[in-house]
Motif scaffolding. Structure first.
Motif, PDB file in Angstrom:
ATOM      1  N   VAL A 104       0.859  -1.180   0.000  1.00 31.36           N
ATOM      2  CA  VAL A 104       0.000   0.000   0.000  1.00 31.36           C
ATOM      3  C   VAL A 104       0.896   1.232   0.000  1.00 31.36           C
ATOM      4  O   VAL A 104       1.823   1.342   0.815  1.00 31.36           O
ATOM      5  N   GLU A 105       0.635   2.172  -0.911  1.00 31.15           N
ATOM      6  CA  GLU A 105       1.437   3.389  -0.978  1.00 31.15           C
ATOM      7  C   GLU A 105       1.016   4.360   0.127  1.00 31.15           C
ATOM      8  O   GLU A 105      -0.175   4.535   0.394  1.00 31.15           O
ATOM      9  N   VAL A 106       2.012   4.984   0.769  1.00 27.27           N
ATOM     10  CA  VAL A 106       1.742   5.936   1.846  1.00 27.27           C
ATOM     11  C   VAL A 106       2.553   7.202   1.601  1.00 27.27           C
ATOM     12  O   VAL A 106       3.535   7.193   0.860  1.00 27.27           O
ATOM     13  N   GLU A 107       2.131   8.268   2.235  1.00 28.99           N
ATOM     14  CA  GLU A 107       2.786   9.564   2.050  1.00 28.99           C
ATOM     15  C   GLU A 107       2.721  10.356   3.343  1.00 28.99           C
ATOM     16  O   GLU A 107       1.692  10.355   4.027  1.00 28.99           O
ATOM     17  N   THR A 108       3.803  11.034   3.698  1.00 31.08           N
ATOM     18  CA  THR A 108       3.788  11.882   4.886  1.00 31.08           C
ATOM     19  C   THR A 108       3.165  13.233   4.558  1.00 31.08           C
ATOM     20  O   THR A 108       3.197  13.690   3.414  1.00 31.08           O
ATOM     21  N   PRO A 109       2.631  13.907   5.564  1.00 32.38           N
ATOM     22  CA  PRO A 109       2.324  15.331   5.383  1.00 32.38           C
ATOM     23  C   PRO A 109       3.630  16.103   5.208  1.00 32.38           C
ATOM     24  O   PRO A 109       4.706  15.580   5.484  1.00 32.38           O
ATOM     25  N   GLU A 110       3.540  17.345   4.787  1.00 34.21           N
ATOM     26  CA  GLU A 110       4.732  18.175   4.669  1.00 34.21           C
ATOM     27  C   GLU A 110       5.324  18.438   6.047  1.00 34.21           C
ATOM     28  O   GLU A 110       4.602  18.731   7.000  1.00 34.21           O
ATOM     29  N   PHE A 111       6.637  18.340   6.133  1.00 37.80           N
ATOM     30  CA  PHE A 111       7.351  18.680   7.359  1.00 37.80           C
ATOM     31  C   PHE A 111       8.211  19.903   7.066  1.00 37.80           C
ATOM     32  O   PHE A 111       8.978  19.917   6.098  1.00 37.80           O
ATOM     33  N   GLN A 112       8.088  20.946   7.897  1.00 41.30           N
ATOM     34  CA  GLN A 112       8.837  22.170   7.669  1.00 41.30           C
ATOM     35  C   GLN A 112       9.968  22.291   8.685  1.00 41.30           C
ATOM     36  O   GLN A 112       9.744  22.167   9.886  1.00 41.30           O
ATOM     37  N   TYR A 113      11.168  22.520   8.159  1.00 40.14           N
ATOM     38  CA  TYR A 113      12.363  22.585   8.999  1.00 40.14           C
ATOM     39  C   TYR A 113      13.095  23.884   8.698  1.00 40.14           C
ATOM     40  O   TYR A 113      13.418  24.177   7.543  1.00 40.14           O
ATOM     41  N   LEU A 114      13.336  24.697   9.725  1.00 41.57           N
ATOM     42  CA  LEU A 114      14.031  25.967   9.565  1.00 41.57           C
ATOM     43  C   LEU A 114      15.537  25.730   9.663  1.00 41.57           C
ATOM     44  O   LEU A 114      15.999  24.936  10.483  1.00 41.57           O
ATOM     45  N   ILE A 115      16.306  26.444   8.831  1.00 40.62           N
ATOM     46  CA  ILE A 115      17.759  26.270   8.813  1.00 40.62           C
ATOM     47  C   ILE A 115      18.422  27.640   8.751  1.00 40.62           C
ATOM     48  O   ILE A 115      18.192  28.414   7.817  1.00 40.62           O
ATOM     49  N   ASP A 116      19.262  27.955   9.739  1.00 39.89           N
ATOM     50  CA  ASP A 116      20.103  29.150   9.683  1.00 39.89           C
ATOM     51  C   ASP A 116      21.315  28.825   8.816  1.00 39.89           C
ATOM     52  O   ASP A 116      22.130  27.977   9.180  1.00 39.89           O
ATOM     53  N   ILE A 117      21.425  29.499   7.682  1.00 38.46           N
ATOM     54  CA  ILE A 117      22.509  29.224   6.737  1.00 38.46           C
ATOM     55  C   ILE A 117      23.378  30.466   6.601  1.00 38.46           C
ATOM     56  O   ILE A 117      22.880  31.570   6.357  1.00 38.46           O
ATOM     57  N   GLY A 118      24.674  30.306   6.771  1.00 42.16           N
ATOM     58  CA  GLY A 118      25.595  31.422   6.653  1.00 42.16           C
ATOM     59  C   GLY A 118      27.004  30.940   6.378  1.00 42.16           C
ATOM     60  O   GLY A 118      27.222  29.777   6.020  1.00 42.16           O
ATOM     61  N   LYS A 119      27.956  31.838   6.520  1.00 47.14           N
ATOM     62  CA  LYS A 119      29.377  31.505   6.346  1.00 47.14           C
ATOM     63  C   LYS A 119      30.102  31.809   7.653  1.00 47.14           C
ATOM     64  O   LYS A 119      30.077  32.936   8.133  1.00 47.14           O
ATOM     65  N   GLU A 120      30.733  30.806   8.199  1.00 42.05           N
ATOM     66  CA  GLU A 120      31.451  30.904   9.471  1.00 42.05           C
ATOM     67  C   GLU A 120      30.502  31.181  10.640  1.00 42.05           C
ATOM     68  O   GLU A 120      30.902  31.712  11.669  1.00 42.05           O
ATOM     69  N   ASN A 121      29.255  30.807  10.500  1.00 42.01           N
ATOM     70  CA  ASN A 121      28.315  30.955  11.610  1.00 42.01           C
ATOM     71  C   ASN A 121      28.467  29.845  12.650  1.00 42.01           C
ATOM     72  O   ASN A 121      27.975  29.980  13.773  1.00 42.01           O
ATOM     73  N   LEU A 122      29.152  28.754  12.298  1.00 37.03           N
ATOM     74  CA  LEU A 122      29.413  27.682  13.253  1.00 37.03           C
ATOM     75  C   LEU A 122      30.906  27.493  13.522  1.00 37.03           C
ATOM     76  O   LEU A 122      31.293  26.846  14.497  1.00 37.03           O
ATOM     77  N   LEU A 123      31.759  28.042  12.655  1.00 39.63           N
ATOM     78  CA  LEU A 123      33.208  27.872  12.784  1.00 39.63           C
ATOM     79  C   LEU A 123      33.790  28.934  13.727  1.00 39.63           C
ATOM     80  O   LEU A 123      33.380  30.085  13.703  1.00 39.63           O
ATOM     81  N   TYR A 124      34.747  28.531  14.548  1.00 33.26           N
ATOM     82  CA  TYR A 124      35.425  29.496  15.418  1.00 33.26           C
ATOM     83  C   TYR A 124      36.907  29.138  15.508  1.00 33.26           C
ATOM     84  O   TYR A 124      37.329  28.058  15.091  1.00 33.26           O
ATOM     85  N   GLY A 125      37.713  30.067  16.015  1.00 29.50           N
ATOM     86  CA  GLY A 125      39.129  29.816  16.225  1.00 29.50           C
ATOM     87  C   GLY A 125      40.059  30.560  15.292  1.00 29.50           C
ATOM     88  O   GLY A 125      41.277  30.552  15.492  1.00 29.50           O
ATOM     89  N   ARG A 126      39.534  31.215  14.255  1.00 29.96           N
ATOM     90  CA  ARG A 126      40.411  31.961  13.348  1.00 29.96           C
ATOM     91  C   ARG A 126      40.931  33.227  14.036  1.00 29.96           C
ATOM     92  O   ARG A 126      40.268  33.804  14.897  1.00 29.96           O
ATOM     93  N   ASP A 127      42.129  33.683  13.594  1.00 34.17           N
ATOM     94  CA  ASP A 127      42.657  34.937  14.124  1.00 34.17           C
ATOM     95  C   ASP A 127      42.173  36.112  13.279  1.00 34.17           C
ATOM     96  O   ASP A 127      41.352  35.936  12.361  1.00 34.17           O
ATOM     97  N   ALA A 128      42.686  37.304  13.560  1.00 35.38           N
ATOM     98  CA  ALA A 128      42.186  38.530  12.922  1.00 35.38           C
ATOM     99  C   ALA A 128      42.400  38.548  11.416  1.00 35.38           C
ATOM    100  O   ALA A 128      41.677  39.238  10.692  1.00 35.38           O
ATOM    101  N   VAL A 129      43.404  37.801  10.905  1.00 32.63           N
ATOM    102  CA  VAL A 129      43.659  37.793   9.459  1.00 32.63           C
ATOM    103  C   VAL A 129      43.084  36.555   8.791  1.00 32.63           C
ATOM    104  O   VAL A 129      43.336  36.295   7.614  1.00 32.63           O
ATOM    105  N   GLY A 130      42.320  35.777   9.529  1.00 30.35           N
ATOM    106  CA  GLY A 130      41.646  34.631   8.938  1.00 30.35           C
ATOM    107  C   GLY A 130      42.403  33.327   9.012  1.00 30.35           C
ATOM    108  O   GLY A 130      41.915  32.305   8.522  1.00 30.35           O
ATOM    109  N   ALA A 131      43.607  33.338   9.607  1.00 28.73           N
ATOM    110  CA  ALA A 131      44.370  32.091   9.741  1.00 28.73           C
ATOM    111  C   ALA A 131      43.840  31.286  10.919  1.00 28.73           C
ATOM    112  O   ALA A 131      43.119  31.808  11.780  1.00 28.73           O
TER     113      ALA A 131
END
Length: 249
Positions: free
Chosen positions: A184-211
């Protein structure tokens, strides 16, 4: 990151999910939307101290779900999350009379539409997933690549990433279809998931010049389950290739 977390009470959530999706059963082309639903994404397990430690997710043992995550485009170029899926069909198998179970569900396809505001970033796409089996009357974990790598360039050109990589909130609408072991074929309702997308929003540890200076105490840094997804990550983990960081520079 401000994540939307909801405690998962199996009985309460099952009743709420059924109540929420019951009206949908009479719309669209499927009459089976009350049989299966995506409840949310599972939170990452505690961070590891060694990359060899497994990150395990269990459906029936889950106690909470997420409705929001985060993606760092300067660390990775795709976004995979473990989604908790519940099969509301009751068990029908009976070994005593040799009746096979007909209500197990196997997921066949997962489709995603990614939005910035009300505008789709790309046309609806089918995406990869793993662990597609959800037993009758149980919850299963289906790991879904909500944002595959071929959508990466669309994100970069969508205008949604703020100045200097500031994250913006995107919305993923996820739908799954499957087949019961009784065909029997089945289908879910739509599931909505929010995502914060950016650049370096999760990365840390770089110095002032990006190294990324490698500290002497680097082994004290916890290792996330996936680089650039949901959990913060020190740049040393990418720089020393402890984890694969496809877009790290």
């Amino acid at each position: 990151m401000n994540r939307l977390i909801r405690t998962l009470s199996p009985l309460a959530l099952s009743i709420a999910a059924l109540a929420a999706i019951a009206p949908l059963a009479t719309t669209g082309c499927s009459e089976n939307k009350q049989t299966i639903a995506i409840l949310g994404a599972l939170p990452p397990p505690p961070k590891r101290q060694e990359a060899s430690e497994a990150c395990l997710y269990s459906g029936n043992e889950a106690t909470s779900v997420l409705f929001k995550g985060a993606l760092d485009l300067n660390v990775t170029n795709s976004f995979t999350v473990p989604l908790l899926v519940e099969n509301f069909l009751q068990r029908a198998g009976d070994e005593s009379i040799r009746r096979a179970e007909s209500n197990n569900i196997t997921i066949n396809t997962v489709e995603v539409t990614l939005y910035l505001g009300n505008a789709p970033v790309a046309a609806t796409y089918k995406t990869a997933f793993t662990s597609s089996f959800v037993p009758a009357a149980e919850k299963g974990v289906v790991s879904v690549n909500i944002i595959p790598s071929d959508i990466y360039n669309a994100l970069l050109t969508s205008g949604g990433i703020g100045p200097n990589g500031t994250s913006r909130e995107f919305r993923a609408v996820v739908r799954a279809t499957g087949t019961t072991s009784g065909n029997v074929e089945v289908e879910t309702p739509e599931f909505q998931y929010l995502i914060d997308i950016g650049k370096e929003n999760l990365l840390y540890g770089r110095d002032a010049v990006g190294a990324c200076p490698i500290p002497t105490d680097e082994k004290t840094f916890a290792i996330p389950c996936q680089a650039g997804i949901d959990q913060s990550i020190h740049c040393a983990i990418c720089a020393k290739r402890v984890l694969s960081c496809p877009t790290y520079k």
